[in-house]
Every structure is written in C-alpha cells, then in structure tokens.
Design a protein around this motif. Structure first.
Motif, mmCIF file in Angstrom:
data_model
loop_
_atom_site.group_PDB
_atom_site.id
_atom_site.type_symbol
_atom_site.label_atom_id
_atom_site.label_comp_id
_atom_site.label_asym_id
_atom_site.label_seq_id
_atom_site.Cartn_x
_atom_site.Cartn_y
_atom_site.Cartn_z
ATOM 1 N N ASP A 30 -7.399 42.238 44.576
ATOM 2 C CA ASP A 30 -8.683 42.862 44.207
ATOM 3 C C ASP A 30 -9.755 42.745 45.285
ATOM 4 O O ASP A 30 -10.917 43.090 45.037
ATOM 5 C CB ASP A 30 -9.204 42.277 42.880
ATOM 6 C CG ASP A 30 -9.534 40.791 42.969
ATOM 7 O OD1 ASP A 30 -9.400 40.195 44.057
ATOM 8 O OD2 ASP A 30 -9.922 40.208 41.936
ATOM 9 N N TYR A 47 -12.418 45.720 44.364
ATOM 10 C CA TYR A 47 -11.605 46.886 44.052
ATOM 11 C C TYR A 47 -11.941 47.425 42.670
ATOM 12 O O TYR A 47 -12.282 46.670 41.749
ATOM 13 C CB TYR A 47 -10.121 46.517 44.048
ATOM 14 C CG TYR A 47 -9.455 46.453 45.402
ATOM 15 C CD1 TYR A 47 -10.128 46.755 46.583
ATOM 16 C CD2 TYR A 47 -8.113 46.075 45.491
ATOM 17 C CE1 TYR A 47 -9.488 46.683 47.809
ATOM 18 C CE2 TYR A 47 -7.470 46.001 46.711
ATOM 19 C CZ TYR A 47 -8.156 46.298 47.867
ATOM 20 O OH TYR A 47 -7.504 46.220 49.071
ATOM 21 N N ASN A 48 -11.794 48.747 42.526
ATOM 22 C CA ASN A 48 -11.863 49.316 41.182
ATOM 23 C C ASN A 48 -10.506 49.141 40.501
ATOM 24 O O ASN A 48 -9.540 48.672 41.114
ATOM 25 C CB ASN A 48 -12.309 50.781 41.214
ATOM 26 C CG ASN A 48 -11.344 51.673 42.005
ATOM 27 O OD1 ASN A 48 -10.131 51.490 41.956
ATOM 28 N ND2 ASN A 48 -11.898 52.641 42.732
ATOM 29 N N SER A 49 -10.419 49.519 39.235
ATOM 30 C CA SER A 49 -9.204 49.239 38.466
ATOM 31 C C SER A 49 -7.985 49.951 39.050
ATOM 32 O O SER A 49 -6.877 49.388 39.064
ATOM 33 C CB SER A 49 -9.404 49.647 37.005
ATOM 34 O OG SER A 49 -9.693 51.026 36.902
ATOM 35 N N SER A 98 -15.927 43.725 37.205
ATOM 36 C CA SER A 98 -15.198 44.321 38.323
ATOM 37 C C SER A 98 -13.972 45.056 37.783
ATOM 38 O O SER A 98 -13.717 45.063 36.578
ATOM 39 C CB SER A 98 -14.762 43.231 39.310
ATOM 40 O OG SER A 98 -13.729 42.437 38.745
ATOM 41 N N GLY A 99 -13.195 45.621 38.675
ATOM 42 C CA GLY A 99 -12.003 46.347 38.241
ATOM 43 C C GLY A 99 -10.788 45.467 38.033
ATOM 44 O O GLY A 99 -9.708 45.977 37.697
#
Length: 291
Positions: free
Chosen positions: A230, A235-237, A262-263
């Motif tokens: 991540d 990071y996004n999902s 967060s993701g």
C-alpha cells in the motif's frame, strides 16, 4: 622328588589363581581420562542459561564487536534483511505496520475486524509510540493468537550506524542509537506481552548491513517484503488489490494498519477472496523460515 615338584607346581597354580581373584589396582587410561575431561566443560556449558539478549553485558559485547565496522550496504535490500518466506508453498505473509507518531497513530478498526472475522493470520509490526497511544488495543491484539507481534522500532527511524537519512527522516547516528531504536521497543513489548519479538522492521524499511548484523547477534531478525502492498497507506483500493495479486508462493506483503480511510482495507478485502480461490492461504512470519 617327583612328588615335591608336583606339590610345588600345585602351590604355584594356587598362588596365581588367588592373585587373579584379588582386586586389581587400576592404571588410569589416558584416552578415557582425556575424554572425560573434555566432556566436563561441555556439560557445564550446555547447562548454563542462555545470555539474555537484552542484558547490558550482551549489548556491550555486541557494541564492542561492531562499533568500528564500516557499512558497505544501505537500503531496503541490504544483505541480511529477509524478503520472503523460504518455501514454495502457496502461502502469503501479510504484515501490517503501525508507525506511530503525530501522523501515524491511527487505527484501521475496519481492517482489524475483517482479519478477525475472516480468520486471516497476520504479523503486526508495532512502533513504540503507537503502543503508548493505544495500550489497551495493543494488549488485545497481542493476546489474539491470530496475530504475531513484531517490532517496528521506538521512534520509527531508518537503521544506520553513521547517521544516513532517507525520505527526509534522519537515521540513527551510530551503533548505540541503532540498537536503542530496536531495544527500547523490544523491552516495552516484552514487558507487556511477556514475549520477546523475533522480527524487526525499521522505520522507512531502510538499513545498513552493520546494524542488521548487530541486531542478528541479539536474536532479532530484520524483515522487509517483496510485495509493496500500500506504499505507506497512499495507494487506493485498486492499487492495493493489484499489488497483492502479484504475490507468489512465499511472498511477504507490506501494508499498514494505522491509516484508516486509506485504500488498504478495501484493497485487502477485494484481493483476499481472489487469492484464496487461487489456492493461497495466509500465514504469520514465524510459521516459516525466511530468506
């Protein structure tokens, strides 16, 4: 005359027989004596308790051994830092950092609940500041057999014996500071849990080779990853999911449990069912040897 000779022979035989039945004075067998003497120190040595790796004597010994050595390597892939599980089985070790500090002491409760509900083992690298901010939660996590507690340092600093820095974060200035960065939190975790963490990950995941070797002398294994899960919770999902889907047998994934919103959690939730369908299962670092 013959009778006298015969009597003499009989008497001689009797004397010999009596002598054979008497206890003999034993002349020490030199080889047996040496063998016995050589075994005695070994028995004493094996019976001695192991030196406490956190004892002042042991720490002084390690400092004396390594303080004048010059580092040859610096980075995330420094020799001696383990990156993967030493197995070809379809297993993945999910590791979650809790970095602590002003911007790093959050708690991703949704992520923790998901791991518990799905019974997904994980290794949690916890920083000393995060423990101070969440003492009750830390005790709960440490008591949960699903999780393995590891050491993420005291002040979340890169581990250096000469003050090298990275990402604008100042590394430890010398060997003593490097060991303090490890050992202060090591003591804290042991005092709370009664267990000595085996694994350590530095803040930023940067090390030099001298610091890594000195830590190993104290029974502490430096661990990084081969899957950047991540990127520090940035990071996004979708990115988290894609990163985890690049796992291979024996992968160690680096993720974060201190960045709610967060993701990370959503990406983990999306990736795990797919990985399970692919035949992967999830393990703790301590379940396997590392390489």
């Amino acid at each position: 005359m013959k009778s006298w000779i015969r009597a003499g022979l009989i008497l001689a035989v009797l004397i010999i027989c009596v002598a054979c039945t008497m206890p003999q004075a034993q002349t020490p067998d030199a080889s047996k004596t040496e063998a016995k003497e050589s075994r005695t120190p070994d028995k004493q040595k094996s019976g001695e308790p192991k030196m406490d790796p956190l004892s002042p004597e042991e720490i002084r010994r390690v400092i004396s051994t390594y303080q004048n050595r010059k580092p040859k390597h610096w980075g995330e892939n420094t020799p001696g830092v383990k990156q993967r599980l030493d197995t070809g089985e379809k297993v993945i070790a999910l590791t979650f950092d809790a970095c602590g500090g002003t911007r790093g002491s959050g708690v991703d409760q949704e992520l923790i609940r998901y791991l518990e509900q799905e019974q997904i083992p994980a290794t949690l690298f916890i920083n000393g500041r995060w423990i101070d901010d969440h003492p009750s939660l830390f005790r709960e996590l440490a008591a949960n057999p699903l999780f393995e507690i590891a050491n993420h340092g005291t002040q979340h600093r890169p581990l250096s014996v000469n003050g090298r820095s990275v990402y604008g974060i100042r590394g430890t200035a010398n060997l003593e500071e490097a060991l303090d960065e490890i050992l202060e939190n090591q003591r804290k975790i042991r005092a709370i849990t009664g267990k000595q963490p085996k694994f350590f990950r530095s803040g930023t995941a940067y090390y030099d080779d001298v610091a890594v070797q000195a830590a190993a002398e104290l029974g502490i294994q430096a661990v990084n990853y081969d899957i950047l899960g991540d990127a520090g919770g940035t990071y996004n999902s979708y990115q988290v999911k894609q990163a985890l889907l690049h796992s291979r047998p024996g992968s160690i994934a680096l993720l974060h449990m201190n960045r709610p919103g967060s993701g990370t959690c959503a990406g983990v939730q999306e990736a795990i069912p797919i990985l399970r369908k692919q035949g992967y299962r999830f393990v703790k670092l301590g379940d396997y040897n590392l390489r």
